[in-house]
Design a protein around this motif. Structure first.
Motif, PDB file in Angstrom:
ATOM      1  N   HIS A  46       0.847  -1.188   0.000  1.00 57.82           N
ATOM      2  CA  HIS A  46       0.000   0.000   0.000  1.00 57.82           C
ATOM      3  C   HIS A  46       0.888   1.245   0.000  1.00 57.82           C
ATOM      4  O   HIS A  46       2.052   1.178   0.408  1.00 57.82           O
ATOM      5  N   PRO A  47       0.364   2.374  -0.450  1.00 58.86           N
ATOM      6  CA  PRO A  47       1.174   3.597  -0.530  1.00 58.86           C
ATOM      7  C   PRO A  47       1.685   4.010   0.844  1.00 58.86           C
ATOM      8  O   PRO A  47       0.951   3.956   1.838  1.00 58.86           O
ATOM      9  N   PHE A  48       2.951   4.409   0.904  1.00 58.68           N
ATOM     10  CA  PHE A  48       3.520   4.877   2.165  1.00 58.68           C
ATOM     11  C   PHE A  48       3.117   6.329   2.378  1.00 58.68           C
ATOM     12  O   PHE A  48       3.578   7.236   1.683  1.00 58.68           O
ATOM     13  N   VAL A  49       2.214   6.551   3.324  1.00 59.36           N
ATOM     14  CA  VAL A  49       1.720   7.892   3.648  1.00 59.36           C
ATOM     15  C   VAL A  49       1.601   8.001   5.161  1.00 59.36           C
ATOM     16  O   VAL A  49       1.047   7.112   5.813  1.00 59.36           O
ATOM     17  N   THR A  50       2.124   9.079   5.741  1.00 60.57           N
ATOM     18  CA  THR A  50       1.964   9.324   7.174  1.00 60.57           C
ATOM     19  C   THR A  50       1.526  10.767   7.404  1.00 60.57           C
ATOM     20  O   THR A  50       1.863  11.658   6.617  1.00 60.57           O
ATOM     21  N   PHE A  51       0.794  10.980   8.490  1.00 62.31           N
ATOM     22  CA  PHE A  51       0.338  12.317   8.879  1.00 62.31           C
ATOM     23  C   PHE A  51       1.018  12.669  10.205  1.00 62.31           C
ATOM     24  O   PHE A  51       0.694  12.071  11.242  1.00 62.31           O
ATOM     25  N   PRO A  52       1.959  13.627  10.199  1.00 61.89           N
ATOM     26  CA  PRO A  52       2.728  13.944  11.412  1.00 61.89           C
ATOM     27  C   PRO A  52       1.882  14.324  12.626  1.00 61.89           C
ATOM     28  O   PRO A  52       2.188  13.928  13.737  1.00 61.89           O
ATOM     29  N   LEU A  53       0.814  15.102  12.442  1.00 60.27           N
ATOM     30  CA  LEU A  53      -0.020  15.501  13.581  1.00 60.27           C
ATOM     31  C   LEU A  53      -1.473  15.651  13.128  1.00 60.27           C
ATOM     32  O   LEU A  53      -1.919  16.749  12.811  1.00 60.27           O
ATOM     33  N   PRO A  54      -2.220  14.543  13.081  1.00 60.44           N
ATOM     34  CA  PRO A  54      -3.624  14.613  12.643  1.00 60.44           C
ATOM     35  C   PRO A  54      -4.458  15.478  13.577  1.00 60.44           C
ATOM     36  O   PRO A  54      -4.184  15.560  14.778  1.00 60.44           O
ATOM     37  N   ILE A  55      -5.486  16.103  13.025  1.00 63.48           N
ATOM     38  CA  ILE A  55      -6.379  16.915  13.856  1.00 63.48           C
ATOM     39  C   ILE A  55      -7.648  16.139  14.172  1.00 63.48           C
ATOM     40  O   ILE A  55      -8.039  15.219  13.457  1.00 63.48           O
ATOM     41  N   SER A  56      -8.289  16.544  15.257  1.00 67.36           N
ATOM     42  CA  SER A  56      -9.502  15.864  15.708  1.00 67.36           C
ATOM     43  C   SER A  56     -10.690  16.219  14.826  1.00 67.36           C
ATOM     44  O   SER A  56     -10.702  17.255  14.139  1.00 67.36           O
ATOM     45  N   LEU A  57     -11.671  15.365  14.857  1.00 71.61           N
ATOM     46  CA  LEU A  57     -12.906  15.583  14.106  1.00 71.61           C
ATOM     47  C   LEU A  57     -13.557  16.897  14.524  1.00 71.61           C
ATOM     48  O   LEU A  57     -13.674  17.201  15.712  1.00 71.61           O
ATOM     49  N   GLY A  58     -13.964  17.704  13.554  1.00 61.53           N
ATOM     50  CA  GLY A  58     -14.653  18.961  13.841  1.00 61.53           C
ATOM     51  C   GLY A  58     -13.746  20.166  13.941  1.00 61.53           C
ATOM     52  O   GLY A  58     -14.225  21.293  14.080  1.00 61.53           O
TER      53      GLY A  58
END
Length: 219
Positions: A46-58
């Protein structure tokens, strides 16, 4: 192969997209844009993708990022924004692609802007009440941890805070710990304020930026 950091906004209705759905949305745009990204090896690549600091819903985001690996060293990364935006919803816009200067582990703070209201209280009254709470010895709330629920004093975590008035709402600009070591979300701070005011806060939060321990902009 080269590491690339893709910068994007997450606003309007898209702030209600969960992180899992955001991941799917961005991967779909990456595939359709035919970016030459690296795939993991093994039985199910699968594609190598990372999110350093995801934000919360809303919560909306003005400067979000995701990291990918480009396998074609000659690929012009300035083409990424235009290529991906064709396949993204209106509320998510890629605005830049850069080579990472910091590892995600160096994220220590995040800055936020919020507009808040409390029924039956004017913006000025709400501002004054928050100022009073900030002068207390403690502003505690129960926070869930791996060891269970524990009481946390929110005041030491507030690095910077500025209050203002915009029309009929109170505005809050604040910088809080973020990252793997300490992560204090603004909704938790608002929950602590709600408990002390015994009133519900209606809020609209925007995450503005991310910073290192020395308050240098995360890049």
């Amino acid at each position: 192969m080269k590491n690339v950091r893709i910068w994007f906004t997450k606003e309007k209705e898209c702030k209600y997209i969960s992180h899992l759905d955001l991941n799917r949305c961005m991967l779909r745009a990456v595939r359709r844009a035919q970016l030459p990204i690296w795939y993991t090896e093994g039985f199910n690549p699968h594609p190598f993708v990372t999110f350093p600091l995801p934000i919360s819903l809303g919560i909306a985001g003005k400067r979000e990022c995701m990291d990918v690996r480009i396998i074609d060293d000659s690929y012009d990364i300035t083409l990424i924004a235009e290529a991906m935006n064709k396949y993204l919803p209106e509320g998510i816009r890629v605005f830049d692609a850069t080579y990472p200067q910091y590892d995600p582990k160096y994220i220590c703070f995040a800055s936020y802007y919020a507009e808040i209201e409390v029924d039956g209280m004017t913006a000025l009254q709400l501002q004054d009440e928050i100022k009073k709470l900030c002068m207390l010895d403690k502003l505690t709330i129960l926070k869930k941890s791996k060891a269970g629920m524990k009481e946390v004093d929110m005041l030491p975590y507030v690095k910077e805070m500025a209050l203002g008035i915009l029309g009929d709402v109170c505005t809050v600009s604040v910088t809080l710990p973020a990252g793997n070591t300490k992560n204090i979300g603004l909704p938790l701070l608002f929950k602590a304020i709600e408990n002390h005011l015994n009133a519900e806060i209606n809020y609209n939060i925007i995450k503005l930026d991310m910073f290192t321990e020395s308050m240098e902009q995360f890049k």
